[in-house]
Design an enzyme around this catalytic site. Sequence first.
Site, PDB file in Angstrom:
ATOM      1  N   HIS A 148       0.823  -1.208   0.147  1.00 47.75           N
ATOM      2  CA  HIS A 148       0.038   0.045   0.219  1.00 47.75           C
ATOM      3  C   HIS A 148       0.833   1.177  -0.114  1.00 47.75           C
ATOM      4  CE1 HIS A 148      -2.574   2.857   1.754  1.00 47.75           C
ATOM      5  NE2 HIS A 148      -4.445   2.222   1.388  1.00 47.75           N
ATOM      6  N   ASP A 225       2.727  -4.874   7.821  1.00 43.52           N
ATOM      7  CA  ASP A 225       1.708  -3.522   7.382  1.00 43.52           C
ATOM      8  C   ASP A 225       0.058  -4.884   8.179  1.00 43.52           C
ATOM      9  OD1 ASP A 225      -0.739  -2.481   7.066  1.00 43.52           O
ATOM     10  OD2 ASP A 225       0.386  -1.510   4.960  1.00 43.52           O
ATOM     11  N   GLN A 228      -5.315  -5.247   6.605  1.00 44.59           N
ATOM     12  CA  GLN A 228      -6.143  -6.302   6.462  1.00 44.59           C
ATOM     13  C   GLN A 228      -5.734  -7.532   6.628  1.00 44.59           C
ATOM     14  OE1 GLN A 228      -8.585  -5.392   3.743  1.00 44.59           O
ATOM     15  NE2 GLN A 228      -7.154  -3.388   3.486  1.00 44.59           N
ATOM     16  N   LYS A 251     -10.742  -1.011  10.064  1.00 42.50           N
ATOM     17  CA  LYS A 251     -11.095  -1.896   9.376  1.00 42.50           C
ATOM     18  C   LYS A 251     -11.446  -2.802   9.957  1.00 42.50           C
ATOM     19  CE  LYS A 251      -8.286  -0.270   5.005  1.00 42.50           C
ATOM     20  NZ  LYS A 251      -6.937  -0.281   4.166  1.00 42.50           N
ATOM     21  N   CYS A 389      -4.883   2.213  -3.870  1.00 39.14           N
ATOM     22  CA  CYS A 389      -3.504   2.769  -3.377  1.00 39.14           C
ATOM     23  C   CYS A 389      -2.056   1.443  -3.455  1.00 39.14           C
ATOM     24  CB  CYS A 389      -4.000   3.168  -1.834  1.00 39.14           C
ATOM     25  SG  CYS A 389      -4.559   4.695  -0.947  1.00 39.14           S
TER      26      CYS A 389
HETATM   27  C1  LIG Z   1      -5.651   0.495   4.279  1.00 38.33           C
HETATM   28  C2  LIG Z   1      -4.587  -0.372   4.022  1.00 38.33           C
HETATM   29  C3  LIG Z   1      -3.465   0.891   4.851  1.00 38.33           C
HETATM   30  C4  LIG Z   1      -4.241   2.542   5.691  1.00 38.33           C
HETATM   31  O1  LIG Z   1      -4.689   2.323   6.400  1.00 38.33           O
HETATM   32  P1  LIG Z   1      -5.182   3.343   6.742  1.00 38.33           P
HETATM   33  O2  LIG Z   1      -5.852   3.726   7.918  1.00 38.33           O
HETATM   34  O3  LIG Z   1      -5.370   4.242   6.576  1.00 38.33           O
HETATM   35  O4  LIG Z   1      -3.658   4.519   8.064  1.00 38.33           O
HETATM   36  C5  LIG Z   1      -2.504   0.842   4.562  1.00 38.33           C
HETATM   37  N1  LIG Z   1      -1.624  -0.880   4.222  1.00 38.33           N
HETATM   38  C6  LIG Z   1      -3.024  -1.345   3.704  1.00 38.33           C
HETATM   39  C7  LIG Z   1      -2.449  -2.668   4.100  1.00 38.33           C
HETATM   40  C8  LIG Z   1      -4.112  -0.763   4.189  1.00 38.33           C
HETATM   41  O5  LIG Z   1      -4.903  -2.036   3.448  1.00 38.33           O
END
Ligand SMILES: *Cc1c(COP(=O)(O)O)cnc(C)c1O
Length: 434
Positions: A148, A225, A228, A251, A389
């Site tokens: 992302h 990260d 997800q 999320k 993104c």
């Molecule tokens: C949504 C997402 C982000 C960013 O998250 P925010 O809540 O917008 O800061 C980063 N990495 C992944 C894989 C995402 O799906």
Amino acid sequence: METNQSENQVSISDSQAIEEALNESTNPDFQVIRDQFPILRRNINGHPLVYLDSAASSQKPLRVLERIDRYLREQHANVHRGVHSLSIEATDAYEEARNTIAVHVGAADSSEIVFTRGTTESINLVASSWGDTFVKEGDEIILTKMEHHSNIVPWQILAERTGARLNYVDVTADGRLDMNDLDRLLERRPKLVSFTHVSNGMGTLNPVIDIVERAHAVGALTLIDGAQAAPHLQINVEELGCDFYAFSAHKMCGPTGVGALWGRRDLFEIMPPYQSGGEMISEVTLEGSRWAEVPHKFEAGTPNISGVVGFGEAVQFLNDVGLDTIAVHENSLKKYALERLTAVEGLTLYGPREERTSVFSFTYGDIHPHDLSTILDQNGIAIRAGHHCNQPLMDHFGISATARASFYLYNTHNEVDALCEGLQMAAKVFGGIA
Ligand SMILES: *Cc1c(COP(=O)(O)O)cnc(C)c1O
């Protein structure tokens, strides 16, 4: 308000078979869980809402909304400041949420959880605080081509500041990380490997423990990260063995504008503050200041208290349903969606068939994903269209955008059917699929 289509009216026999299997293997009934999300009773453009955009942001169960409401009505004051009763109550609620979340991700101690605005800020915190302190000119950082933008841009800016170099692990044709390429890049002895647990662009579930082990073997730190992954999987940072883990509340059934960074305590201890001001100091004189203890050192200013309280409630909600139970339901949805989507002529699905979550990124003939999304929206179906993104990933596949349908615990098999019917309708509107 109208309720959505009944779970019992599945017309397709394959779906019935899967649903029967689901009913045998899950308890409680997911219709009951779905009913806890008030927004899912809405009609959009005259149709019951079919919300297939949870990878962008999930919906919120009533108890999270009620918890935030109760906090604001009855418990609000600033935290960590007053000695009056309300301030103590607010601080307790805030710190209780930290505890809940620490336990949830298997942290050794709640001081290893820093509250941030979300995954983006969590990664920026590491890039600034750890990066500016420990990354020097000529050092290397490994990312992957499926990151992302939140896990690319902060490192690009750090590289510009420091003269460090970024390398990106390649992605295979079926949307997995090329582990040979990772090994090749690890030979260059990077300082950090920062990568996603689950791809938001394709749903790929990465072999995180393996990657962490390979990175540690050459002395690199690891940041995962988890934006997800945390909504769907039981995360245990000790088992993963990583050094940092970033995730967002919104999320995973919580509110927007809040998230967390888990980090190893010994690393947090040697990292300088990220932002400065109130809350993060222990003493300020005109000559200088001393920092507060971890994690407060990283939480400058009045935090998003109601958001944190809602985040804690969301995590409790997920725990009460049970991540194992959620996984069974989502696996069933995933299997069914895979089966139905791959049967659609002219549809190209990105990402692997195995080792994936229920995020489906696709193109359909030469219909632009935005047009597809607009037509589906006219039928109440919310999907995402765009680059998600993930521009480097889109470039890798030689496309500029995909349509993305993503599922969560409140989705049903009927909604997979609705998506497929919507695709048929779109094909008619465009006079067939090229
Ligand atoms: C949504 C997402 C982000 C960013 O998250 P925010 O809540 O917008 O800061 C980063 N990495 C992944 C894989 C995402 O799906």
